[in-house]
Motif scaffolding. Sequence first.
Motif, short mmCIF file in Angstrom:
data_model
loop_
_atom_site.label_atom_id
_atom_site.label_comp_id
_atom_site.label_asym_id
_atom_site.label_seq_id
_atom_site.Cartn_x
_atom_site.Cartn_y
_atom_site.Cartn_z
N PHE A 65 -1.68 11.89 -1.48
CA PHE A 65 -2.36 10.84 -1.93
C PHE A 65 -1.50 9.89 -2.44
CE2 PHE A 65 -5.84 13.86 -1.21
CZ PHE A 65 -6.73 13.07 -0.70
N GLU A 66 -0.91 8.75 -1.83
CA GLU A 66 -0.21 7.70 -2.37
C GLU A 66 -0.70 6.49 -1.99
OE1 GLU A 66 4.42 9.61 -1.97
OE2 GLU A 66 3.37 9.02 -0.16
N GLY A 67 -0.45 5.52 -3.01
CA GLY A 67 -0.89 4.13 -2.72
C GLY A 67 -0.28 3.06 -3.77
N TRP A 68 -0.74 1.77 -3.63
CA TRP A 68 -0.25 0.85 -4.36
C TRP A 68 -1.17 1.07 -6.00
CZ3 TRP A 68 4.00 -1.54 -3.84
CH2 TRP A 68 4.63 -1.68 -2.39
N GLY A 88 -8.70 3.77 -4.54
CA GLY A 88 -9.07 2.85 -3.32
C GLY A 88 -8.27 3.02 -2.10
N GLY A 89 -8.23 2.01 -1.26
CA GLY A 89 -7.68 2.35 0.03
C GLY A 89 -6.46 1.49 0.18
N TYR A 90 -5.74 0.97 -0.78
CA TYR A 90 -4.29 0.39 -0.51
C TYR A 90 -3.39 1.81 -0.55
CZ TYR A 90 -5.94 -4.32 -2.02
OH TYR A 90 -6.35 -5.64 -1.93
N ALA A 91 -3.43 2.75 0.39
CA ALA A 91 -3.08 4.12 0.26
C ALA A 91 -3.12 4.70 1.45
CB ALA A 91 -4.19 4.92 -0.81
N THR A 92 -2.42 6.05 1.47
CA THR A 92 -2.29 6.72 2.79
C THR A 92 -3.64 7.42 3.00
OG1 THR A 92 -1.18 8.37 1.18
CG2 THR A 92 0.34 6.94 2.40
N TYR A 93 -4.18 7.97 1.92
CA TYR A 93 -5.33 8.96 1.99
C TYR A 93 -6.30 8.45 1.02
CZ TYR A 93 -2.80 11.66 5.05
OH TYR A 93 -2.16 12.19 6.14
N ASN A 94 -7.61 8.71 1.47
CA ASN A 94 -8.88 8.40 0.42
C ASN A 94 -9.79 9.62 0.45
OD1 ASN A 94 -11.98 7.21 0.44
ND2 ASN A 94 -10.42 6.30 -1.23
N TRP A 134 -13.33 -8.42 -14.80
CA TRP A 134 -14.86 -8.09 -15.19
C TRP A 134 -14.94 -7.26 -16.12
CZ3 TRP A 134 -15.66 -7.55 -9.03
CH2 TRP A 134 -15.73 -8.62 -8.74
N GLY A 135 -13.99 -6.98 -17.18
CA GLY A 135 -13.84 -5.78 -18.03
C GLY A 135 -12.76 -4.94 -18.04
N PRO A 136 -12.49 -4.11 -18.79
CA PRO A 136 -11.33 -3.31 -18.90
C PRO A 136 -11.04 -2.45 -17.62
CG PRO A 136 -12.24 -3.23 -21.06
CD PRO A 136 -13.30 -3.96 -19.99
N THR A 137 -10.08 -2.53 -17.03
CA THR A 137 -9.78 -1.63 -15.80
C THR A 137 -9.22 -0.21 -16.19
OG1 THR A 137 -9.59 -3.43 -14.39
CG2 THR A 137 -8.53 -1.44 -13.53
N LEU A 138 -9.46 0.95 -15.61
CA LEU A 138 -9.03 2.18 -16.00
C LEU A 138 -7.77 2.31 -15.23
CD1 LEU A 138 -12.35 4.08 -14.99
CD2 LEU A 138 -11.50 3.42 -17.19
N TYR A 139 -6.79 1.60 -15.53
CA TYR A 139 -5.34 1.94 -15.18
C TYR A 139 -4.74 3.52 -15.37
CZ TYR A 139 -5.49 -3.21 -15.50
OH TYR A 139 -5.77 -4.65 -15.34
N PRO A 140 -4.01 4.00 -14.33
CA PRO A 140 -3.60 3.08 -13.26
C PRO A 140 -4.86 3.33 -12.27
CG PRO A 140 -2.83 5.56 -13.11
CD PRO A 140 -3.49 5.13 -14.57
N CYS A 141 -4.71 2.01 -11.25
CA CYS A 141 -5.87 1.69 -10.68
C CYS A 141 -5.38 1.63 -9.01
CB CYS A 141 -6.75 0.69 -11.11
SG CYS A 141 -8.16 0.29 -9.97
N CYS A 142 -5.92 2.10 -8.22
CA CYS A 142 -5.41 1.61 -6.57
C CYS A 142 -6.77 1.16 -5.99
CB CYS A 142 -5.19 2.86 -5.78
SG CYS A 142 -4.83 2.89 -4.24
N VAL A 143 -6.40 -0.21 -5.76
CA VAL A 143 -7.99 -0.82 -5.11
C VAL A 143 -7.97 -0.74 -3.80
CG1 VAL A 143 -7.89 -2.49 -7.23
CG2 VAL A 143 -6.58 -3.18 -5.27
N GLY A 144 -9.00 -1.56 -3.18
CA GLY A 144 -9.13 -1.35 -1.78
C GLY A 144 -10.51 -0.74 -1.42
N HIS A 145 -11.48 -1.64 -1.09
CA HIS A 145 -12.88 -0.90 -0.93
C HIS A 145 -13.45 -1.47 0.43
CE1 HIS A 145 -14.97 -3.89 -3.61
NE2 HIS A 145 -14.67 -4.36 -2.63
N GLU A 146 -12.37 -1.54 1.58
CA GLU A 146 -13.08 -1.87 2.95
C GLU A 146 -11.88 -0.95 3.64
OE1 GLU A 146 -14.46 -6.45 2.22
OE2 GLU A 146 -12.18 -6.05 3.12
N ILE A 147 -12.24 0.24 3.53
CA ILE A 147 -11.33 1.33 4.21
C ILE A 147 -11.89 2.02 5.58
CG2 ILE A 147 -10.47 3.74 3.65
CD1 ILE A 147 -11.27 3.35 0.69
N VAL A 148 -11.05 1.66 6.48
CA VAL A 148 -11.22 2.38 7.72
C VAL A 148 -9.85 3.54 7.99
CG1 VAL A 148 -11.36 1.94 10.38
CG2 VAL A 148 -12.48 0.61 8.85
#
Length: 357
Positions: free
Chosen positions: A8-11, A136-142, A59-73
């Motif tokens: 699992f790797e991503g931005w 999220g989905g800026y990644a290789t796997y979800n 929108w409030g404090p983010t839980l870093y590190p965070c990989c975003v992207g929620h329109e995943i196919v």
Amino acid sequence: MGSQDYKFEGWLGLDSDSANGKMVWGEFEPKPWEETDIDIKVTHCGICGSDLHTLRSGWGPTLYPCCVGHEIVGIAVRVGSKAEGGIQVGDRVGVGAQSGSCGACDECKNGNEQYCVKGMIGTYNGKYPNGGKSYGGYATYNRAPSRFVIKIPDEIPSHLAAPMLCAGATTYVPLKNNGCGPGKRVGIIGLGGLGHFALLWAKALGADYIVVIGRNSNKKDDALKLGADKYVATNDEENWVKENSRSVDLLVSSASSSKMPISDYLSLLRVGGTLIQLGVPEDGPLSVPARSLIRTGVNIGGSLIGSPSEIREMFDLAARKQVKPWVQERPMKDANQAIVDMEEGKARYRYVLVNEQ
């Protein structure tokens, strides 16, 4: 296929500066595997405004590190023995903005999982009951609980299906729930990723009349091409409020500024009409003068994403009516540049990141 066979790797956004195109590629630990889960090899992931809000802790404090992207196919590569939905390894599937809920409250039981009493778990920047964090989905796997994994209809290409999972559902649901169809006049505030979808759905659902309201006229041609009957440029037309007063039954607003001229917008509604707010301003609360509501007996409401059953229903409509969002594909490796371009308003009208392998 075991989890040991792929990484699992991503931005990753490491701090609020990551929103300025400074995400870093790295490995991350998905939620601990449960037999109700599905692992997806990501092929496409849409870029949503929420990604930027989250990367910059808007929108409030983010839980870093965070990989975003929620329109995943992507393709299901591992399916738990207790997975729901009849999904099999090799199926083309998607995940939208939500990937968890309690499953036991009235909302969850009635197909309104996004309004779960215990709070919906976001596809990224969320925490699962088993202690895992969602990436999220800026990644290789979800990895996602199967309840929130949707099979993509064969008729819809992956790059078009991806943005439907969030932007598409977010606009389809309020239109459907507020009776958009023959006999209805609909107004859409803002022609962006969300607004252009609202226009496509209003058309597909058979609305009689569709007007798009933007600040300037640079998107007029696009709006008309997408099926609008009229385009109003509020900065360029002095009498826009008067000329369009009481002209629509339903207004859908994707604007996300607390400074928007809400009273002017409400005056566009017919008596008893409804404005549904979708955008969440970062710059403070949205205040509505009581007089604007009372004068014509209008309603104001909100709507949050779409539940799994609503997303499936939306895909059925999209396949049937051949709904085609305007999508620009960008290589996953160029994600940093793509989010900067998105923030600058260059997307026409949705960027989708594509994994090249």
